[in-house]
Design a protein around this motif. Structure first.
Motif, mmCIF file in Angstrom:
data_model
loop_
_atom_site.group_PDB
_atom_site.id
_atom_site.type_symbol
_atom_site.label_atom_id
_atom_site.label_comp_id
_atom_site.label_asym_id
_atom_site.label_seq_id
_atom_site.Cartn_x
_atom_site.Cartn_y
_atom_site.Cartn_z
ATOM 1 N N THR A 683 0.846 -1.193 0.000
ATOM 2 C CA THR A 683 0.000 0.000 0.000
ATOM 3 C C THR A 683 0.881 1.242 0.000
ATOM 4 N N ALA A 685 2.024 4.986 0.376
ATOM 5 C CA ALA A 685 1.552 6.092 1.208
ATOM 6 C C ALA A 685 2.401 7.311 0.919
ATOM 7 N N VAL A 694 -3.151 7.875 2.320
ATOM 8 C CA VAL A 694 -3.227 6.604 1.599
ATOM 9 C C VAL A 694 -4.421 6.673 0.668
#
Length: 751
Positions: A683, A685, A694
């Motif tokens: 993920t 960020a 995010v």
């Protein structure tokens, strides 16, 4: 039934069998004092006035040597730690001892002390003046405070007068006249059965134990003396308070009015815990019942002293008659003491009541199922249903919820002074000096306000006067406040068609399709496009305002050249530059205390918001002296309570905590750790320090999932498509680990 087991020894033994000549002889031989003696009233001892300056106290034989030694030591302790408290001084014997002994005619040995006489009249024999209740509360608290550091092995004793132990007097109920009164007392004693246990966990020390009207002297508009330490014992502080308060209320024509004055004054010296306040009413009732029962026991034994021994009965019954049947007695005391507003109880009526009273959609709540929060500490928030949540969203408690140093600073200053800033006070000056010292050269003037909105609003007023212009430039998705002026700058709160003509926009520094950062030249071009728009609407640019983390645009991290390009271009156009540090400031970026310093900027205005006071309403505008002077020449600014001592001490303490705990560097380290953890989950960020974005499809739904797994976040950016992670700066690796675990669970459930 034997009703006298384990009674206080001095309550069982007869008063000393000594006469005036015997005491006079001892005074001369042992103390070297020749004086005429006059006997004074007493219940258990024999007291004599020697001339006009001294009192001879012949103690009951039931009082042991340790107890008398404790009284002497306590008087000396109070004299040392609180010399202004009006207590008698001990006169030593010619041999330098504080205590002498005397054998009475019946062979019993009694301890004798000689003490100085204090001026004034006995409070219980005088019509109490209007000032007395408050002054009495102050003196009682000051005595309790003075004795906090005192200890003695003789203090751990049982006293019949102790309101915690009133149930031990049950055997004397039958001696009380009137069956209805006896029934009332039986019911009350059942009610008081748990008082001893209820006070065990409360603040306690060795205390006076009988600071009552009969032991207080008044004169010249003040309390002139506190006498008789004979009932000293180790007890809960609130028991000692209740003994004094009961004594006052027996003589009161307005129980609640006098109780309020007494407690207000007491708490100015010693604030009470809610658990103590919960028991005040019960202990007053218990002390009143004890007075009635002890009178019923002792008056028949000493008929010559009956008037004195029964003097408390009528007032005690009046207290019981007025308060014993009240079902909200404890609640009333909580209201009097200010301890009634903290609640941890779930209230199912709260949501509809809020909607009705607070405008419904005008003031929306987070989450589809709103949380009733009841407490918070550090990085954690607790709700009424008993759940605990990691706070990954709230930037205002920048050093953590309910930080003990900030709470203590606010509480202590609020108890001393809170007044507007048109009076001199060192907190405001020190805070302004410390803030200015963190700024680049030239930013030398600090103005205090109550919120970031007010800070930005004032900067706008100054900018229009200093530049002589009427236009402002802000990012295409920005938030700068809720005043009329700053709401117009808050382009994320309304559709483009509603933007006022004097507000121009520049495109926020989003990455290009190929992942490139916009350059300084791009920034200049975007500013020029914005003020071209303003000119077409008849405005010249006075100010460019920028939130240096571009929070509402989705949390962006532009390069230094882009930010410098914004500043340079607006200045070349004749405008001023404002760095809005409400969200970014106080070290959140992890490099400097202020995010604009990361870019090498030198703004004309810097605005700070409520993180400055960890949530206390304090904020500031920092600017250049020449700008402030041009404004002051044509206008005035005054915010009634901005810069008050309480707000300023909160902000000073926040700065202390940030410095002492190294929270700027820690924010950078923990932010890196957080982004690395998210990267391991695949993920990406963005952000810097402890402000992280995010980007996710359906980010609002994901925020709901995180809430289910015990984490609070927000959303931001276009369409609310970015998770906003903006926690208190006191996060550690432990909180990061918890967050990543919850994020992974929410993601796995999502997929």
């Amino acid at each position: 039934m034997d009703v006298t087991p384990e009674r206080t020894p001095s309550m069982v033994a007869d008063p000393p069998a000594v006469d005036t000549p015997t005491v006079s002889q001892l005074l001369l031989e042992t103390y070297g004092v020749a004086a005429r003696l006059t006997e004074l009233r007493s219940e258990r001892d024999r007291n004599f006035l020697a001339g006009t300056d001294l009192v001879v106290k012949v103690s009951n034989s039931g009082d042991d040597a340790g107890q008398i030694a404790m009284e002497c030591a306590a008087m000396q302790h109070v004299e040392a730690v609180a010399p202004d408290l009006p207590i008698p001084r001990l006169l030593p014997t010619t041999a330098g001892e504080p205590i002498a002994t005397l054998e009475a005619a019946d062979g019993r040995i009694h301890q004798v002390r000689v003490i100085t006489v204090l001026p004034g009249a006995d409070a219980d024999l005088t019509a109490l003046p209007s000032w007395f209740a408050a002054e009495f509360g102050t003196v009682c608290a000051e005595f309790a405070r003075a004795l906090q550091g005192f200890g003695h092995p003789a203090a751990y004793r049982k006293l019949d007068w102790d309101p915690r132990l009133v149930v031990d007097l049950a055997g004397y109920v039958e001696s009380v006249p009137g069956e209805s009164r006896r029934t009332q007392l039986r019911d009350l004693l059942e009610r008081f059965a748990g008082l001893d246990d209820a006070t065990r966990g409360l603040p306690a020390s060795v205390l006076h134990g009988d600071l009552t009207l009969s032991n207080v002297l008044i004169g010249d508009g003040r309390i002139t003396g506190v006498i008789d330490f004979g009932d000293m014992h180790h007890t809960a502080r609130v028991c000692d308070l209740a003994i004094s308060l009961t004594s006052l209320l027996r003589e009161s024509a307005d129980l609640w009015g006098d109780a309020r004055q007494f407690l207000d004054a007491y708490q100015r010296v010693l604030p009470l815990d809610p658990a103590e306040v919960e028991l005040i009413g019960e202990l007053v009732l218990a002390r009143s019942a004890a007075s009635i029962l002890i009178s019923a026991w002792r008056a028949p034994l000493y008929p010559d002293n009956e008037e004195y021994l029964t003097s408390l009965v009528a007032g005690s019954w009046r207290i019981l008659d007025e308060w014993a049947a009240l079902t909200d007695l404890a609640d009333r005391f909580h209201h009097l003491c200010g301890t009634s507003r903290v609640t941890t109880v779930a209230d199912p009526t709260l949501l509809p009541r809020r909607r009705a009273a607070l405008g419904g959609d005008l003031s929306p709540l987070f989450y589809r199922e709103p949380l009733q929060v009841v407490r918070a500490a550090g990085a954690w928030v607790s709700t009424a249903d008993g759940r605990r949540y990691l706070d990954a969203y709230n930037n205002v408690p920048v050093v953590g919820h309910a930080h003990p140093a900030v709470v203590q600073a606010i509480s202590r200053q609020a108890a001393v002074l809170n007044l507007n800033s048109r009076y001199l006070h060192p907190h405001a000056v020190e805070l302004a000096e410390r803030l200015v010292a963190t700024m680049p050269d030239g930013l030398d003037t600090c103005v205090f306000v109550n919120s970031g909105s007010e800070a930005n609003d004032l900067a706008w007023r100054m900018a229009r006067i200093a530049a002589g212009r009427s236009g402002v430039l802000v990012a295409d998705l920005a938030y700068h406040g809720v005043s009329e002026a700053t709401a117009a700058w808050s382009t994320n709160t309304y559709p483009p068609s509603a933007r006022p003509a004097h507000v121009g926009i520049f495109e926020a520094p989003r990455l290009s399709a190929d992942g490139e950062q916009p350059t300084g030249a791009d920034a200049r071009e975007r500013v020029r496009a914005g003020y071209d728009e303003l000119r077409r609407a008849g405005h010249e640019v006075a100010l460019l305002a920028v939130d240096s983390v571009f929070s509402s645009a989705g949390i962006l991290t532009p390069g230094d050249d882009f930010m410098r390009g914004l500043q340079a271009e607006v200045r070349e156009a004749g405008g001023l530059f404002l760095a809005d540090e409400v969200q970014a400031g106080f070290g959140r970026g992890g490099r400097n205390l202020w995010r604009f310093l990361d870019f090498g900027l030198t703004p004309d205005f810097v605005t700070l918001g409520k993180p400055m006071g960890n949530g206390h309403p304090v904020a500031a505008l920092i600017t250049r002296r020449e700008i402030a002077e041009r404004f002051a020449a044509v206008d005035e600014f005054f915010s009634t309570f901005a810069g008050n001592p309480v707000s300023c001490v909160a902000a000073l303490t926040v700065l202390d905590v940030i410095e002492e705990q190294g929270l700027v560097a820690r924010s950078g380290e923990i932010g890196d750790l957080l982004r690395a953890g998210l990267a391991e989950l695949g993920t990406p960020a963005r952000g810097q320090g402890l402000i992280v974005g995010v980007e996710l499809p359906n980010a609002p739904d994901f925020a709901e999932r995180l809430r289910e797994y015990g984490v609070l976040v927000g959303t931001t950016g276009p369409g609310g498509g970015v998770l906003k992670i903006r926690p208190p700066l006191i996060w550690s690796a432990t909180e990061v680990e918890y967050f990543i675990a919850a994020f992974q669970k929410a993601r796995d459930r999502w997929t």
